[in-house]
Design a protein around this motif. Structure first.
Motif, PDB file in Angstrom:
ATOM      1  N   SER A 150       0.827  -1.212   0.000  1.00 21.23           N
ATOM      2  CA  SER A 150       0.000   0.000   0.000  1.00 21.23           C
ATOM      3  C   SER A 150       0.858   1.258   0.000  1.00 21.23           C
ATOM      4  O   SER A 150       0.538   2.242  -0.677  1.00 21.23           O
ATOM      5  N   LYS A 154       1.042   4.112  -2.917  1.00 23.40           N
ATOM      6  CA  LYS A 154       0.923   5.547  -2.632  1.00 23.40           C
ATOM      7  C   LYS A 154       2.136   6.299  -3.161  1.00 23.40           C
ATOM      8  O   LYS A 154       2.012   7.406  -3.717  1.00 23.40           O
ATOM      9  N   GLU A 157       1.737   6.797  -6.813  1.00 17.58           N
ATOM     10  CA  GLU A 157       0.774   7.871  -7.078  1.00 17.58           C
ATOM     11  C   GLU A 157       1.434   9.235  -6.895  1.00 17.58           C
ATOM     12  O   GLU A 157       1.260  10.143  -7.719  1.00 17.58           O
TER      13      GLU A 157
END
Length: 472
Positions: A150, A154, A157
């Motif tokens: 995760s 992130k 992104e």
């Protein structure tokens, strides 16, 4: 982490070398894991399991230790011959995703130092087997693995967002330069400084006429950084190549050639060549009409007398990066200058790269210098024009790339450069444009630095979270 036991990869995993030739693999339905992040495909598979795939060769090639990617793969897949698969013996004891995340995070600490070889740097499976890592309970491994995935998503992104912002800053920089060469940045200035016919400061037609008269620009005068060397008594004076007289002689020769070049007329600019409407007081001209352009040459590396004890700077296109050039790492001798079709370019000459990856990169000389054949240098006919020409050429970079030819290495030629039309502003407006552009570009640079600082901060935060969870 202090409570977690440490184990060696070889004690709880089997290590198997890939068997698929990457270049000869027949494309098919199965993933083919290679050293690059993106998978290829293969018509056959070697494994049907979860595995950590580690490259056995350096990512940087000749003589350097590095690993760019450690991969995770599950299901049926093929593996290239220059990688190995690390497969947990007991999936209920070791989670392959956890091992992958650990090795990817610490690869520069636990894997890269094990690489060996002077030329062909490689990593052996025997050494991989000795690598130790902490082994938490299986549920904690899976929790950590999910957390790392995760966090990495992130991070991707954020990286994509930072890349988008960086691209926007580059576009903003290009837009500033484009508006500058179209006169859009100085509309208010023109309202306060109307055209004065016959005055080159406020009328480009008058400026162009002055250029055509062939007056020597002060920018072509030699610098005073060189001092004369007295001749030995009783011998005819010889001009040493590091003296002011030597550079004066060479620059005087270039001035004469520059003035003679003015008489070579270029074709009139057609309406189809004019990409925009110019402001009052400006004039469409070609680059070849405002300066003398010439490329250089590369003295033979086998002729040592061209380089040993040389004092004349010699520039390669790799030295160009939209920058001011005050010094250069390579120097040549007077013999090279005289024998190798080289031109000594004076201070304030503007240079542009014509070949390959550096095509369109520019620079301004703050020292006299020669160049190689991949660089074209302009000696402006008019003083105080170099800085404006510098920004003009950067603004025209995409135009030159579109005009380039060659698949493997795109090139432009001197002929393309000198025939390129552009809008010539009056002298005072050139100065105003340069001042505005430098102010605006400084703000863009500040913005780019802020983007990079934010990216570095987010990377450090994510790194810190992962490290804390792994080490406690």
């Amino acid at each position: 982490m202090s409570e977690w036991k440490k184990v060696k990869i070889g004690d709880i995993c089997k290590i198997v070398k890939g068997t698929t030739g990457i270049a000869s693999a027949e494309p098919g339905e199965y993933p083919l894991v290679v050293t690059a992040e993106e998978r290829k495909t293969c018509s056959t598979y070697q494994f049907d399991c979860e595995a950590v795939c580690i490259p056995l060769v350096s990512s940087s090639g000749h003589g350097k230790k590095s690993l760019k990617n450690v991969h995770y793969q599950n299901g049926k897949f093929a593996l290239g011959t220059i990688l190995c698969a690390v497969i947990p013996n007991n999936p209920q004891e070791l989670d392959a995703c956890y091992l992958h995340q650990y090795l990817q995070f610490y690869k520069d600490i636990v894997l890269v130092p094990l690489m060996k070889g002077a030329a062909n740097v490689s990593l052996s499976m025997k050494d991989i087997a000795t690598v130790e890592f902490p082994l938490p309970p299986i549920e904690r491994q899976r929790e950590l693995s999910n957390l790392f995935v995760s966090l990495q998503e992130k991070q991707k992104e954020l990286s994509a967002e930072y890349e988008k912002q960086t691209d926007y800053a580059k576009l903003l920089r290009q837009n500033i330069l484009q508006q500058a060469i179209e006169g859009k940045l100085t509309a208010d200035w023109r309202n306060q400084n109307p055209v004065q016919k016959g005055n080159p400061d406020y009328d480009a037609e008058a400026l162009f006429e002055q250029i055509q008269k062939g007056e020597v620009s002060p920018s072509l005068q030699p610098a005073s950084q060189f001092s004369a060397t007295p001749s030995p008594r009783g011998k005819a004076p010889k001009t040493p190549e590091n003296s002011r007289e030597f550079f004066e002689e060479k620059l005087d020769s270039e001035r004469k050639r520059t003035n003679n070049a003015r008489s070579k007329s270029l074709a009139p600019i057609t309406e189809e060549e004019k990409p925009f409407e110019i402001p009052a007081g400006w004039k469409w001209v070609r680059l070849g009409e405002i300066g003398n352009w010439a490329s250089g040459a590369t003295p033979s590396k086998s002729e040592l007398t061209y380089y040993v004890n040389g004092t004349i700077p010699w520039l390669r296109t790799g030295d160009l990066n939209d920058n001011v050039i005050s010094s250069l790492p390579i120097t040549i001798t007077e013999k090279a200058l005289n024998e190798c079709s080289l031109r000594l370019n004076p201070i304030d000459s503007v240079l542009i790269a014509m070949y390959g990856a550096t095509i369109g990169k520019v620079g301004i000389l703050k020292t006299q210098a020669t160049t190689n054949q991949a660089c074209c240098a302009c000696i402006p006919y008019q003083s105080n024009f170099s800085q404006y020409l510098f920004y003009l050429l950067i603004a025209l970079r995409e135009y030159f790339k579109e005009k380039s030819w060659g698949a493997a290495q795109p090139n432009i030629s001197k002929e393309i450069i000198i025939k390129t039309p552009f809008a010539l502003p009056p002298l005072k407006e050139q100065e105003e444009i340069v001042s505005i552009v430098e102010t605006l570009l400084a703000k863009v640079t500040e913005l780019e630095n802020q983007i990079q600082d934010r990216k570095s901060l987010s990377d450090k935060l994510i790194f810190g979270i992962i490290k804390e969870n792994l080490e406690g």
